[in-house]
Design an enzyme around this catalytic site. Structure first.
Site, mmCIF file in Angstrom:
data_model
loop_
_atom_site.group_PDB
_atom_site.id
_atom_site.type_symbol
_atom_site.label_atom_id
_atom_site.label_comp_id
_atom_site.label_asym_id
_atom_site.label_seq_id
_atom_site.Cartn_x
_atom_site.Cartn_y
_atom_site.Cartn_z
ATOM 1 N N TRP A 1 -36.652 7.172 3.229
ATOM 2 C CA TRP A 1 -37.546 6.313 2.440
ATOM 3 C C TRP A 1 -38.982 6.660 2.823
ATOM 4 O O TRP A 1 -39.377 6.544 3.984
ATOM 5 C CB TRP A 1 -37.301 4.824 2.726
ATOM 6 C CG TRP A 1 -38.170 3.958 1.859
ATOM 7 C CD1 TRP A 1 -39.489 3.654 2.069
ATOM 8 C CD2 TRP A 1 -37.810 3.330 0.626
ATOM 9 N NE1 TRP A 1 -39.974 2.875 1.043
ATOM 10 C CE2 TRP A 1 -38.956 2.657 0.148
ATOM 11 C CE3 TRP A 1 -36.627 3.269 -0.119
ATOM 12 C CZ2 TRP A 1 -38.958 1.926 -1.044
ATOM 13 C CZ3 TRP A 1 -36.639 2.536 -1.298
ATOM 14 C CH2 TRP A 1 -37.799 1.878 -1.747
ATOM 15 N N GLU B 1 -38.123 10.873 8.757
ATOM 16 C CA GLU B 1 -38.350 9.780 9.700
ATOM 17 C C GLU B 1 -37.607 10.120 10.995
ATOM 18 O O GLU B 1 -36.427 10.466 10.930
ATOM 19 C CB GLU B 1 -37.762 8.469 9.159
ATOM 20 C CG GLU B 1 -38.281 8.036 7.810
ATOM 21 C CD GLU B 1 -37.255 7.137 7.095
ATOM 22 O OE1 GLU B 1 -37.084 5.971 7.506
ATOM 23 O OE2 GLU B 1 -36.627 7.601 6.141
ATOM 24 N N ASP C 1 -42.728 11.050 9.339
ATOM 25 C CA ASP C 1 -43.159 9.766 8.780
ATOM 26 C C ASP C 1 -42.790 8.696 9.811
ATOM 27 O O ASP C 1 -41.634 8.304 9.930
ATOM 28 C CB ASP C 1 -42.440 9.541 7.446
ATOM 29 C CG ASP C 1 -42.756 8.189 6.837
ATOM 30 O OD1 ASP C 1 -43.440 7.377 7.493
ATOM 31 O OD2 ASP C 1 -42.304 7.937 5.704
ATOM 32 N N GLN D 1 -42.329 3.291 10.675
ATOM 33 C CA GLN D 1 -41.652 2.235 11.437
ATOM 34 C C GLN D 1 -41.480 2.604 12.896
ATOM 35 O O GLN D 1 -41.477 1.731 13.762
ATOM 36 C CB GLN D 1 -40.274 1.968 10.819
ATOM 37 C CG GLN D 1 -40.374 1.524 9.375
ATOM 38 C CD GLN D 1 -39.091 0.913 8.852
ATOM 39 O OE1 GLN D 1 -38.209 0.537 9.601
ATOM 40 N NE2 GLN D 1 -38.989 0.803 7.550
ATOM 41 N N LYS E 1 -47.206 1.026 8.520
ATOM 42 C CA LYS E 1 -46.852 -0.356 8.844
ATOM 43 C C LYS E 1 -47.362 -0.871 10.201
ATOM 44 O O LYS E 1 -48.074 -1.867 10.271
ATOM 45 C CB LYS E 1 -45.337 -0.489 8.857
ATOM 46 C CG LYS E 1 -44.680 -0.263 7.509
ATOM 47 C CD LYS E 1 -43.184 -0.279 7.662
ATOM 48 C CE LYS E 1 -42.462 -0.031 6.365
ATOM 49 N NZ LYS E 1 -42.404 -1.156 5.474
ATOM 50 N N ARG F 1 -30.805 -4.220 10.040
ATOM 51 C CA ARG F 1 -31.898 -3.604 10.809
ATOM 52 C C ARG F 1 -32.448 -4.703 11.709
ATOM 53 O O ARG F 1 -33.056 -5.654 11.235
ATOM 54 C CB ARG F 1 -32.968 -3.082 9.851
ATOM 55 C CG ARG F 1 -34.193 -2.559 10.575
ATOM 56 C CD ARG F 1 -35.112 -1.850 9.624
ATOM 57 N NE ARG F 1 -35.623 -2.705 8.571
ATOM 58 C CZ ARG F 1 -36.165 -2.260 7.437
ATOM 59 N NH1 ARG F 1 -36.250 -0.978 7.209
ATOM 60 N NH2 ARG F 1 -36.626 -3.093 6.528
#
Ligand SMILES: Cc1ncc(COP(=O)(O)O)c(C=O)c1O
Length: 438
Positions: free
Chosen positions: A146, A218, A251, A254, A280, A412
């Site tokens: 994502w 990620e 990326d 998170q 984020k 999560r």
């Protein structure tokens, strides 16, 4: 003459507010939680009725310092008292500090940074830099990834949201995510020798038109179901990229800035990307993102006219907050704290797994943990229905957990890095009760 004027001062009832939502708010994804939130503080959200909810999703994975952390409020006040927004060529002193301090946290190869707002935006900047630098246009992603909903980022997003919008950007390619609990090649992690990556390389060799600019991924796939890349994966990928003149983009929307028990996800694997995208966790609740790269890539792309001018690039308000976030992360040792509390939480979740058959797998790093719910541990068939019921029960009892993984049934578990042991114990107790009751 007297007229019947509407009473504008009376606050609308709760049901009237929900009517306004249903009548006017565009639906943009999953259904809304049908309780208004009145305020948030630390690890807790408080509903309009005064119910306290432990937030184990840190908002939308951003509130790593906890909700409404005093340092963030002070930074917002400082910006409000000075300047919120400027012409994009004008800077405040805080951006100089933030650029320097963020680059000091990053490996020395990543020495240039720009500040944007969202994760999609920082990925767009990363992809544009990679294309301009290499002169190529193909971009490789991992299935289950994502990266955002703007065109470039969405073209490399495979977790969901691809269908119905026409062609993705030309040159988008994907290789299978290394989901070791559900190996795409049916292999066992202990003996596979990263076969899925070898398969990916062969596949790319066959389908690419010879113009791969970058691989974007990620360090832990989050929306895809908390897929932890196996040991050696990033190192092997780094070597392949170097051999083919392909840039590696991480990326870290998170995983960056403490969540995984290190300042960056890639630190654990000791692999340095060519470009890193942060978002984020950098604003910890306000929209701040960053794209960082090397002096070399910055110089070459500048000479080639790199242009990524946006309305809120380098905005004083968000930058002021980002500076406070980075300083708090370092002074409060939040990465080490995420490691310590992550181990405590992981041990608690593994002990729940010992007691509850429905928990098929518990995985993750630091305070980014996935719990996969299955119908049967042998078949590993996802049990979304049970997960939904247990999630509802947890929410009623005051625990909010995000569901991810597309067709899989994965929670999560990602509380703020400031979470206390008592709060972790409370969450585990709520989960235990919910598994027993449902
Ligand atoms: C890994 C990752 N990258 C990028 C994004 C996109 O960020 P944004 O929603 O801020 O555009 C997300 C959002 O969930 C994400 O999880």
């Amino acid at each position: 003459m007297l007229t019947d004027k509407p009473n504008v001062s009376a606050a609308p009832s709760n049901s009237a507010l929900w009517d306004m939502v249903d009548d006017h708010l565009l639906h943009y994804g999953r259904d809304f939680v049908r309780e208004f939130i009145a305020r948030a503080s630390g690890s807790y959200l408080y509903t309009a009725e005064g119910r306290a909810i432990l937030d184990f999703s840190s908002g939308q994975m951003c509130a790593t310092l906890g909700h409404n952390h005093p340092t963030i409020l002070e930074a917002i006040k400082r910006a409000s008292d000075s300047v919120l927004h400027l012409d994009s060529t004008m800077l405040t002193p805080s951006i100089a500090h933030l650029a320097k301090e963020l680059c000091e946290l990053l490996p020395s190869q990543l020495n240039k940074v720009m500040f944007l707002n969202t994760g999609a935006e920082s990925n767009e900047a990363a992809l544009r830099l990679a294309k301009l630098y290499t002169g190529r246009f193909e971009v490789v992603g991992l299935t289950g990834s994502w990266h955002g909903t703007t065109s470039g980022a969405a073209s490399s997003t495979y977790a969901n949201g691809r269908k119905g919008y026409g062609p993705a950007m030309a040159g988008g390619l994907a290789i299978p995510a290394p989901n070791c609990y559900r190996c795409p090649l049916g292999k066992d992690k202990s003996t596979c020798g990263l076969a899925c990556l070898d398969f990916g390389f062969e596949y790319l060799d066959a389908v690419s038109v010879g113009s791969i600019a970058a691989v974007i991924l990620e360090p832990i796939q989050s929306a895809g179901g908390i897929i932890v890349l196996p040991d050696g994966y990033l190192k092997k990928l780094r070597i392949w990229c170097d051999e083919h003149g392909i840039l590696l983009i991480f990326d870290e929307a998170q995983t960056g800035l403490g969540r995984v028990g290190a300042h960056f996800g890639f630190e654990i694997d000791e692999v340095v990307p060519d470009i890193v995208s942060l978002s984020k966790t950098l604003g910890a609740g306000v929209p701040l993102a960053a794209t960082a790269t090397s002096d070399e890539i910055a110089l070459v792309t500048k000479e080639r006219g790199f242009s990524h001018f946006t309305s809120h690039v380098s905005d004083p308000l968000t930058v002021e907050v980002g500076l406070s976030v980075v300083r708090t992360l370092v002074t409060d040792g939040l990465a080490a704290r995420a490691d310590e509390m992550g181990q405590y939480l992981m041990a608690g979740l593994k002990s729940l797994q010992d007691r509850h058959e429905a928990i098929g797998d518990v995985r993750g790093r630091g305070l980014l943990i996935g719990v996969e719910i299955v119908k049967d541990r042998e078949t590993r068939e996802p049990d979304k229905e049970r997960m939904g019921k247990i999630s509802d029960r947890c929410f009623q009892r005051g625990l909010n957990i995000n569901r991810v993984g597309g067709p899989l049934a994965v929670w999560r578990i990602a509380p703020p890095l400031t979470i206390s042991k008592d709060e972790v114990d409370l969450a585990l107790e709520i989960l235990d009760e919910a598994f027993t009751t449902v």
